[in-house]
Scaffold this motif. Structure first.
Motif, short mmCIF file in Angstrom:
data_model
loop_
_atom_site.label_atom_id
_atom_site.label_comp_id
_atom_site.label_asym_id
_atom_site.label_seq_id
_atom_site.Cartn_x
_atom_site.Cartn_y
_atom_site.Cartn_z
N UNK A 109 0.83 -1.21 0.00
CA UNK A 109 0.00 0.00 0.00
C UNK A 109 0.86 1.26 0.00
N UNK A 110 1.91 1.25 0.82
CA UNK A 110 2.79 2.42 0.87
C UNK A 110 3.55 2.61 -0.44
N UNK A 111 3.95 1.50 -1.07
CA UNK A 111 4.62 1.57 -2.36
C UNK A 111 3.71 2.23 -3.40
N UNK A 112 2.47 1.79 -3.45
CA UNK A 112 1.52 2.35 -4.41
C UNK A 112 1.29 3.84 -4.15
N UNK A 113 1.15 4.20 -2.89
CA UNK A 113 0.95 5.61 -2.53
C UNK A 113 2.17 6.45 -2.93
N UNK A 114 3.37 5.96 -2.60
CA UNK A 114 4.58 6.72 -2.88
C UNK A 114 4.84 6.83 -4.39
N UNK A 115 4.44 5.81 -5.12
CA UNK A 115 4.65 5.83 -6.57
C UNK A 115 3.79 6.88 -7.26
N UNK A 116 2.71 7.30 -6.61
CA UNK A 116 1.83 8.33 -7.18
C UNK A 116 2.41 9.74 -7.02
N UNK A 117 3.40 9.86 -6.16
CA UNK A 117 3.98 11.18 -5.90
C UNK A 117 5.09 11.46 -6.90
N UNK A 118 4.92 12.46 -7.78
CA UNK A 118 5.93 12.72 -8.81
C UNK A 118 7.31 13.08 -8.25
N UNK A 119 7.37 13.53 -7.01
CA UNK A 119 8.67 13.83 -6.41
C UNK A 119 9.53 12.58 -6.29
N UNK A 120 8.88 11.43 -6.21
CA UNK A 120 9.62 10.17 -6.09
C UNK A 120 10.02 9.59 -7.45
N UNK A 121 9.66 10.25 -8.51
CA UNK A 121 10.01 9.78 -9.85
C UNK A 121 11.40 10.25 -10.28
N UNK A 122 11.99 11.11 -9.50
CA UNK A 122 13.29 11.67 -9.85
C UNK A 122 14.41 10.74 -9.37
N UNK A 123 15.65 11.06 -9.74
CA UNK A 123 16.78 10.32 -9.21
C UNK A 123 16.79 10.43 -7.69
N UNK A 145 28.14 4.28 -10.58
CA UNK A 145 27.37 3.24 -11.26
C UNK A 145 25.86 3.44 -11.22
N UNK A 146 25.32 4.06 -10.20
CA UNK A 146 23.85 4.14 -10.12
C UNK A 146 23.40 5.43 -9.45
N UNK A 147 22.10 5.69 -9.59
CA UNK A 147 21.48 6.87 -8.99
C UNK A 147 20.57 6.49 -7.82
N UNK A 148 20.75 5.31 -7.29
CA UNK A 148 19.96 4.91 -6.14
C UNK A 148 18.72 4.11 -6.51
N UNK A 149 18.11 3.56 -5.51
CA UNK A 149 16.90 2.75 -5.64
C UNK A 149 15.70 3.67 -5.85
N UNK A 150 14.74 3.21 -6.66
CA UNK A 150 13.50 3.95 -6.86
C UNK A 150 12.99 4.39 -5.49
N UNK A 151 12.75 5.70 -5.33
CA UNK A 151 12.48 6.24 -4.01
C UNK A 151 11.20 5.70 -3.38
N UNK A 152 10.22 5.35 -4.19
CA UNK A 152 8.99 4.77 -3.64
C UNK A 152 9.28 3.44 -2.94
N UNK A 153 10.21 2.68 -3.49
CA UNK A 153 10.60 1.42 -2.84
C UNK A 153 11.30 1.70 -1.52
N UNK A 165 10.81 4.22 0.44
CA UNK A 165 9.77 4.65 1.40
C UNK A 165 8.98 3.44 1.90
N UNK A 166 8.67 2.53 0.98
CA UNK A 166 8.00 1.29 1.40
C UNK A 166 8.91 0.49 2.34
N UNK A 167 10.20 0.53 2.09
CA UNK A 167 11.15 -0.17 2.96
C UNK A 167 11.14 0.39 4.38
#
Length: 410
Positions: free
Chosen positions: A67-81, A284-292, A294-296
């Motif tokens: 549920x938290x993953x779905x909620x966080x994924x809706x927030x465009x701020x979490x779509x960035x690096x 090598x990377x820009x980090x884990x998808x931020x919604x994940x 937050x769910x963590x």
């Protein structure tokens, strides 16, 4: 004539090979290749293969996390690096968990880092610390990446027989004393994959003393540290005084929280080693998808009871597999931890075949996929690793299928 010469030229071009880097050439043949190809062919033919070959949890992640993953994924701020080392609040929750569960104090700013799964973090840390001429000590049998991450870094592996006692510590000390240049790294993994071997409180004290005496760094893979049964509690390497001076520990959300596909894990401990890994990851990377991430946070904060429930499932499945294989005559001990059963196949069952060929037979004739011990090194030969990833009904069916094959084969 011109046409003939053109054909020859085309053939010469097509015969050329694009050469990989030497690090790729150092890797051995992928031993699961034949098994995976056979499993795919069977499934494409409509055959129901019971797949117990990979430690890939089939149970869902906690609903609150989804549920938290779905909620966080809706927030465009979490779509960035995101931050390659992990967002601050996530690292804080890891530190809180270490204090709550293992009485270990960590600075979330300098002693905790989030990885794209612990396997990625382990591999990149080897790349950050090892190079040509360096050597790592790896107990055998071993989870493949413990060897191959070292090889991919251009370094060498020295194997010692796996153990959990004073004899094992003495074997490691002997290797260090008699090697020049001395090994740079000791890689440990308890609860162990593939064998499910465990250690008790007190095991890591001489490890830390040895590492300090010889100037060797330690990486402890603690992926199954929370997947424990029968009241057993796996000790953290970092709980030993002085452990942070010489090493780090990897944990993962894949197993305790059924979040394998989320690809999120952590390394904790020595500031310098974590800084080396952070440097590599920044390239090598820009980090884990931020919604994940937050769910963590929600999983770490609110899902301790879900871990208990999942462990009860694994314990029941373990009992089904161990009792069933025991009736077949396979040598098996009930593990205190991990999501695997490590069983020795009687010679009269395998007919003298190696574990890879026998695993192929089991898939071909029993329609059960399990991991051959040889995939974890020579010391794994004659054994099979069974993953407890199916429900009890499917596990009982797998045992019946193997039993029918064994009786027919005799």
């Amino acid at each position: 004539m011109a046409e003939f010469e053109m054909d020859n030229h085309r053939r010469r071009v097509s015969d050329r090979q694009i050469e990989p880097a030497q690090r790729i050439k150092r890797l051995p043949p992928y031993l699961f290749g034949r098994l995976n190809a056979l499993k795919l062919a069977k499934r494409q033919a409509g055959i129901d293969i019971i797949d117990l070959g990979m430690g890939n949890p089939s149970d869902p992640a906690p609903q609150i996390v989804i549920d938290k993953l779905c909620e966080a994924a809706q927030d465009p701020r979490n779509h960035r690096y995101s931050a390659s080392k992990g967002i601050k609040n996530l690292r804080k929750e890891v530190a809180k968990k270490y204090e709550r569960k293992w009485n270990v104090q960590l600075d979330p700013e300098t002693e905790v880092l989030a990885c794209i799964g612990s396997k990625e973090g382990f591999s990149h840390l080897c790349l950050a610390m090892m190079g040509p001429g360096d050597t790592a000590i790896v107990p055998a049998p071993a989870f493949p990446i413990h060897n191959y991450a070292v090889a991919l870094a251009g370094a060498n592996v020295v194997s010692v027989p796996l153990g959990n006692d004073e004899k094992f510590i003495n074997s490691v000390a002997m290797v260090i004393e008699n090697m020049y240049p001395k090994p740079k790294l000791l890689i440990l993994n308890y609860p162990h994959n593939p064998t499910a071997m465990t250690v008790d409180e007190g095991f890591f004290e001489p490890v830390v003393e040895l590492a300090k005496r010889f100037g060797v760094a330690v990486i402890h893979d603690f992926a199954y540290g929370e997947t424990c049964f029968d009241g057993y509690k796996a000790p953290s390497f970092l709980s030993v005084k002085g452990a942070k001076d010489i090493g780090v520990e990897f944990i993962t959300m894949s197993k305790p929280y059924n979040m394998a596909g989320f690809r999120i894990g952590f390394v904790a401990g020595n500031k310098d080693m974590i800084d080396y890994l952070a440097t590599i990851k920044s390239y090598y990377d820009y980090g884990i998808f931020q919604a994940i991430q937050i769910a963590g946070i929600i999983a770490l904060r609110d899902c301790d009871d879900d871990i208990i429930t999942q462990n009860q499932r694994y314990q029941s499945r373990r009992d089904v597999v161990c009792e069933g294989l025991g009736r077949l005559g396979w040598e098996v001990e009930k593990p205190r931890a991990s999501m695997f059963v490590w069983a020795k196949v009687p010679k009269e069952h395998s007919g003298g075949k190696g574990s890879i060929d026998y695993a192929i037979d089991l898939m071909e004739y029993a329609e059960v996929a399990i991991a051959p011990g040889r995939a974890f090194g020579e010391r794994g030969e004659d054994y099979m690793r069974i993953a407890l990833v199916e429900n009890e009904q499917r596990l009982r069916q797998a045992i019946r299928n193997i039993s029918r094959f064994v009786r027919k084969d005799r």
